[in-house]
Design a protein around this motif. Structure first.
Motif, PDB file in Angstrom:
ATOM      1  N   ASP A  30       0.831  -1.218   0.000  1.00 33.12           N
ATOM      2  CA  ASP A  30       0.000   0.000   0.000  1.00 33.12           C
ATOM      3  C   ASP A  30       0.859   1.260   0.000  1.00 33.12           C
ATOM      4  OD1 ASP A  30       0.855  -0.315   2.639  1.00 33.12           O
ATOM      5  OD2 ASP A  30      -1.124  -0.006   3.531  1.00 33.12           O
ATOM      6  N   ARG A  31       1.966   1.247   0.756  1.00 34.34           N
ATOM      7  CA  ARG A  31       2.857   2.419   0.826  1.00 34.34           C
ATOM      8  C   ARG A  31       3.472   2.722  -0.550  1.00 34.34           C
ATOM      9  NH1 ARG A  31       7.261   0.474   4.045  1.00 34.34           N
ATOM     10  NH2 ARG A  31       5.797   0.494   5.754  1.00 34.34           N
ATOM     11  N   GLU A  32       3.780   1.660  -1.302  1.00 38.64           N
ATOM     12  CA  GLU A  32       4.373   1.857  -2.635  1.00 38.64           C
ATOM     13  C   GLU A  32       3.324   2.408  -3.616  1.00 38.64           C
ATOM     14  OE1 GLU A  32       7.543  -1.695  -1.741  1.00 38.64           O
ATOM     15  OE2 GLU A  32       5.803  -2.106  -3.012  1.00 38.64           O
ATOM     16  N   TRP A  33       2.089   1.934  -3.474  1.00 35.85           N
ATOM     17  CA  TRP A  33       1.014   2.498  -4.288  1.00 35.85           C
ATOM     18  C   TRP A  33       0.844   3.981  -3.970  1.00 35.85           C
ATOM     19  CZ3 TRP A  33      -0.834   0.979  -8.598  1.00 35.85           C
ATOM     20  CH2 TRP A  33      -0.977  -0.381  -8.904  1.00 35.85           C
ATOM     21  N   MET A  34       0.861   4.311  -2.659  1.00 34.47           N
ATOM     22  CA  MET A  34       0.680   5.721  -2.258  1.00 34.47           C
ATOM     23  C   MET A  34       1.778   6.581  -2.851  1.00 34.47           C
ATOM     24  SD  MET A  34      -0.618   5.877   1.670  1.00 34.47           S
ATOM     25  CE  MET A  34      -0.750   4.251   2.363  1.00 34.47           C
ATOM     26  N   ALA A  35       3.015   6.065  -2.826  1.00 33.59           N
ATOM     27  CA  ALA A  35       4.158   6.819  -3.339  1.00 33.59           C
ATOM     28  C   ALA A  35       4.023   7.027  -4.853  1.00 33.59           C
ATOM     29  CB  ALA A  35       5.452   6.086  -3.009  1.00 33.59           C
ATOM     30  N   LEU A  36       3.701   5.954  -5.568  1.00 27.93           N
ATOM     31  CA  LEU A  36       3.590   6.043  -7.031  1.00 27.93           C
ATOM     32  C   LEU A  36       2.449   6.992  -7.424  1.00 27.93           C
ATOM     33  CD1 LEU A  36       4.757   4.920  -9.662  1.00 27.93           C
ATOM     34  CD2 LEU A  36       3.087   3.052  -9.525  1.00 27.93           C
ATOM     35  N   ARG A  37       1.351   6.866  -6.719  1.00 26.43           N
ATOM     36  CA  ARG A  37       0.180   7.729  -6.958  1.00 26.43           C
ATOM     37  C   ARG A  37       0.535   9.197  -6.703  1.00 26.43           C
ATOM     38  NH1 ARG A  37      -3.028   5.272  -2.981  1.00 26.43           N
ATOM     39  NH2 ARG A  37      -3.353   3.487  -4.312  1.00 26.43           N
ATOM     40  N   PHE A  38       1.231   9.456  -5.601  1.00 24.93           N
ATOM     41  CA  PHE A  38       1.607  10.835  -5.273  1.00 24.93           C
ATOM     42  C   PHE A  38       2.542  11.406  -6.343  1.00 24.93           C
ATOM     43  CE2 PHE A  38       4.887  13.619  -3.367  1.00 24.93           C
ATOM     44  CZ  PHE A  38       4.082  14.711  -3.099  1.00 24.93           C
ATOM     45  N   LEU A  39       3.546  10.626  -6.749  1.00 27.62           N
ATOM     46  CA  LEU A  39       4.509  11.132  -7.734  1.00 27.62           C
ATOM     47  C   LEU A  39       3.841  11.409  -9.082  1.00 27.62           C
ATOM     48  CD1 LEU A  39       7.590   8.922  -6.799  1.00 27.62           C
ATOM     49  CD2 LEU A  39       7.251  11.359  -6.315  1.00 27.62           C
ATOM     50  N   ALA A  40       2.774  10.674  -9.385  1.00 25.23           N
ATOM     51  CA  ALA A  40       2.048  10.915 -10.643  1.00 25.23           C
ATOM     52  C   ALA A  40       1.193  12.178 -10.561  1.00 25.23           C
ATOM     53  CB  ALA A  40       1.169   9.711 -10.973  1.00 25.23           C
ATOM     54  N   ARG A  41       0.892  12.629  -9.351  1.00 31.32           N
ATOM     55  CA  ARG A  41       0.000  13.790  -9.152  1.00 31.32           C
ATOM     56  C   ARG A  41       0.744  15.037  -8.657  1.00 31.32           C
ATOM     57  NH1 ARG A  41      -3.575  15.985  -9.806  1.00 31.32           N
ATOM     58  NH2 ARG A  41      -4.664  16.277  -7.829  1.00 31.32           N
ATOM     59  N   ALA A  42       2.023  14.893  -8.298  1.00 32.97           N
ATOM     60  CA  ALA A  42       2.749  16.003  -7.669  1.00 32.97           C
ATOM     61  C   ALA A  42       3.384  16.920  -8.701  1.00 32.97           C
ATOM     62  CB  ALA A  42       3.833  15.449  -6.749  1.00 32.97           C
ATOM     63  N   ASN A  43       3.526  18.203  -8.336  1.00 30.94           N
ATOM     64  CA  ASN A  43       4.213  19.133  -9.241  1.00 30.94           C
ATOM     65  C   ASN A  43       5.732  18.949  -9.133  1.00 30.94           C
ATOM     66  OD1 ASN A  43       5.116  20.543  -6.993  1.00 30.94           O
ATOM     67  ND2 ASN A  43       3.726  22.272  -7.262  1.00 30.94           N
ATOM     68  N   ARG A  44       6.490  19.672  -9.941  1.00 32.40           N
ATOM     69  CA  ARG A  44       7.933  19.422 -10.032  1.00 32.40           C
ATOM     70  C   ARG A  44       8.664  19.759  -8.734  1.00 32.40           C
ATOM     71  NH1 ARG A  44       7.082  24.373 -12.818  1.00 32.40           N
ATOM     72  NH2 ARG A  44       8.723  25.936 -12.548  1.00 32.40           N
ATOM     73  N   PHE A  45       8.082  20.606  -7.901  1.00 31.87           N
ATOM     74  CA  PHE A  45       8.734  20.962  -6.638  1.00 31.87           C
ATOM     75  C   PHE A  45       8.524  19.881  -5.576  1.00 31.87           C
ATOM     76  CE2 PHE A  45       7.072  24.907  -8.612  1.00 31.87           C
ATOM     77  CZ  PHE A  45       8.285  25.414  -9.053  1.00 31.87           C
ATOM     78  N   SER A  46       7.492  19.083  -5.745  1.00 35.73           N
ATOM     79  CA  SER A  46       7.149  18.078  -4.728  1.00 35.73           C
ATOM     80  C   SER A  46       7.513  16.653  -5.139  1.00 35.73           C
ATOM     81  CB  SER A  46       5.645  18.141  -4.410  1.00 35.73           C
ATOM     82  OG  SER A  46       5.354  19.302  -3.673  1.00 35.73           O
ATOM     83  N   ARG A  47       8.085  16.479  -6.332  1.00 41.05           N
ATOM     84  CA  ARG A  47       8.473  15.122  -6.733  1.00 41.05           C
ATOM     85  C   ARG A  47       9.878  14.818  -6.199  1.00 41.05           C
ATOM     86  NH1 ARG A  47       6.045  16.637 -11.656  1.00 41.05           N
ATOM     87  NH2 ARG A  47       8.033  16.683 -12.758  1.00 41.05           N
ATOM     88  N   THR A  48      10.022  14.898  -4.883  1.00 40.73           N
ATOM     89  CA  THR A  48      11.305  14.666  -4.223  1.00 40.73           C
ATOM     90  C   THR A  48      11.114  13.642  -3.108  1.00 40.73           C
ATOM     91  OG1 THR A  48      10.940  16.356  -2.539  1.00 40.73           O
ATOM     92  CG2 THR A  48      11.940  17.091  -4.607  1.00 40.73           C
ATOM     93  N   PRO A  49      12.203  12.986  -2.668  1.00 40.30           N
ATOM     94  CA  PRO A  49      12.061  12.010  -1.573  1.00 40.30           C
ATOM     95  C   PRO A  49      11.507  12.639  -0.293  1.00 40.30           C
ATOM     96  CG  PRO A  49      14.135  11.674  -2.731  1.00 40.30           C
ATOM     97  CD  PRO A  49      13.541  12.941  -3.281  1.00 40.30           C
ATOM     98  N   SER A  50      11.930  13.880   0.031  1.00 37.95           N
ATOM     99  CA  SER A  50      11.453  14.470   1.291  1.00 37.95           C
ATOM    100  C   SER A  50       9.971  14.834   1.210  1.00 37.95           C
ATOM    101  CB  SER A  50      12.295  15.692   1.680  1.00 37.95           C
ATOM    102  OG  SER A  50      12.212  16.667   0.682  1.00 37.95           O
ATOM    103  N   ALA A  51       9.516  15.352   0.061  1.00 33.03           N
ATOM    104  CA  ALA A  51       8.093  15.674  -0.095  1.00 33.03           C
ATOM    105  C   ALA A  51       7.269  14.392  -0.053  1.00 33.03           C
ATOM    106  CB  ALA A  51       7.863  16.413  -1.409  1.00 33.03           C
ATOM    107  N   LEU A  52       7.803  13.353  -0.658  1.00 32.58           N
ATOM    108  CA  LEU A  52       7.113  12.054  -0.649  1.00 32.58           C
ATOM    109  C   LEU A  52       6.955  11.550   0.787  1.00 32.58           C
ATOM    110  CD1 LEU A  52       6.094   9.450  -2.032  1.00 32.58           C
ATOM    111  CD2 LEU A  52       8.471   8.743  -2.227  1.00 32.58           C
ATOM    112  N   ALA A  53       8.036  11.632   1.579  1.00 32.59           N
ATOM    113  CA  ALA A  53       7.988  11.191   2.981  1.00 32.59           C
ATOM    114  C   ALA A  53       6.934  11.991   3.741  1.00 32.59           C
ATOM    115  CB  ALA A  53       9.367  11.364   3.626  1.00 32.59           C
ATOM    116  N   HIS A  54       6.899  13.294   3.491  1.00 30.48           N
ATOM    117  CA  HIS A  54       5.941  14.177   4.167  1.00 30.48           C
ATOM    118  C   HIS A  54       4.504  13.784   3.805  1.00 30.48           C
ATOM    119  CE1 HIS A  54       4.383  18.024   5.721  1.00 30.48           C
ATOM    120  NE2 HIS A  54       3.604  18.017   4.653  1.00 30.48           N
ATOM    121  N   PHE A  55       4.257  13.577   2.521  1.00 28.07           N
ATOM    122  CA  PHE A  55       2.885  13.301   2.068  1.00 28.07           C
ATOM    123  C   PHE A  55       2.380  11.946   2.561  1.00 28.07           C
ATOM    124  CE2 PHE A  55      -0.305  11.711  -0.878  1.00 28.07           C
ATOM    125  CZ  PHE A  55      -1.170  12.788  -0.960  1.00 28.07           C
TER     126      PHE A  55
END
Ligand code: SF4
Length: 195
Positions: A30-55
């Motif tokens: 589930d965590r990997e799905w959440m990460a992949l889903r977030f990266l597909a929806r995030a803007n260029r400033f948030s497609r980072t490991p730290s933003a991913l951890a936060h989200f």
């Protein structure tokens, strides 16, 4: 009223089984799905490991492992940021886009899209609930530029050079209209509401 609110929370908790589960679904946790889903929806400033951890609400170390697993499967790739060569940007690959077609959360998305009350209304109600929770916790949820205090509207033309359609005052960067609906973890609520 409180009873209806309590029942709504009971139902939301059960709906969460769409995105929280113990097993692998289509080869991903589930965590990997959440990460992949977030990266597909995030803007260029948030497609980072730290933003991913936060989200996703995980540690930097866990986010790093998750990114590694998705990279190994060929679902995402990392490149150096244009703005800061020390940072990396995580992009979903075409293979990752393909796997998102079997996202376990799709039935929930479809159910919301089909609501008689309308998906826009449902989204706005949920956003309002999140804003109340944010106020209590003194934080901001991730959201899109259209609602953000840092967005400035289209600028005029200077000479023959056309300036960016929109500007982000937080990142001091131009934004295209197509970026406005993407998720950003640096979002801060526009006090006057959406424009
Ligand atoms: S305007 Fe707000 S939401 Fe958009 S990129 Fe800037 S900080 Fe993020």
């Amino acid at each position: 009223m409180i009873t209806a609110a309590r029942e709504a929370v009971d139902l939301l908790i059960q709906a969460a089984s769409s995105w929280r589960f113990e097993d692998n679904r289509h080869g991903l946790l589930d965590r990997e799905w959440m990460a992949l889903r977030f990266l597909a929806r995030a803007n260029r400033f948030s497609r980072t490991p730290s933003a991913l951890a936060h989200f996703v609400g995980i540690s930097r170390a866990t986010a790093s492992q998750t990114v590694g697993r998705l990279e190994d499967k060929g679902y995402i790739q990392r490149t150096r940021s244009d703005q800061d060569k020390r940072s990396v940007v995580l992009d979903v690959t075409p293979r990752g886009e393909n796997v998102l077609a079997s996202d376990p959360i799709a039935p929930l998305v479809n159910a919301i899209a089909g609501l008689a009350v309308g998906a826009n209304k449902f989204r706005d109600l949920l956003r309002n609930v999140l804003e109340q929770l944010d106020a209590r916790r003194d934080r901001h949820h991730a959201d899109s530029c259209r609602q953000c205090i840092f967005l400035t509207e289209p600028t005029s033309k200077r000479g023959s050079k056309t300036l960016p359609e929109y500007t982000c005052r937080f990142f001091r960067a131009g934004l295209s209209g197509s970026e406005l609906d993407l998720l950003c973890v640096n979002f801060e609520r526009h006090k006057a509401g959406a424009f």
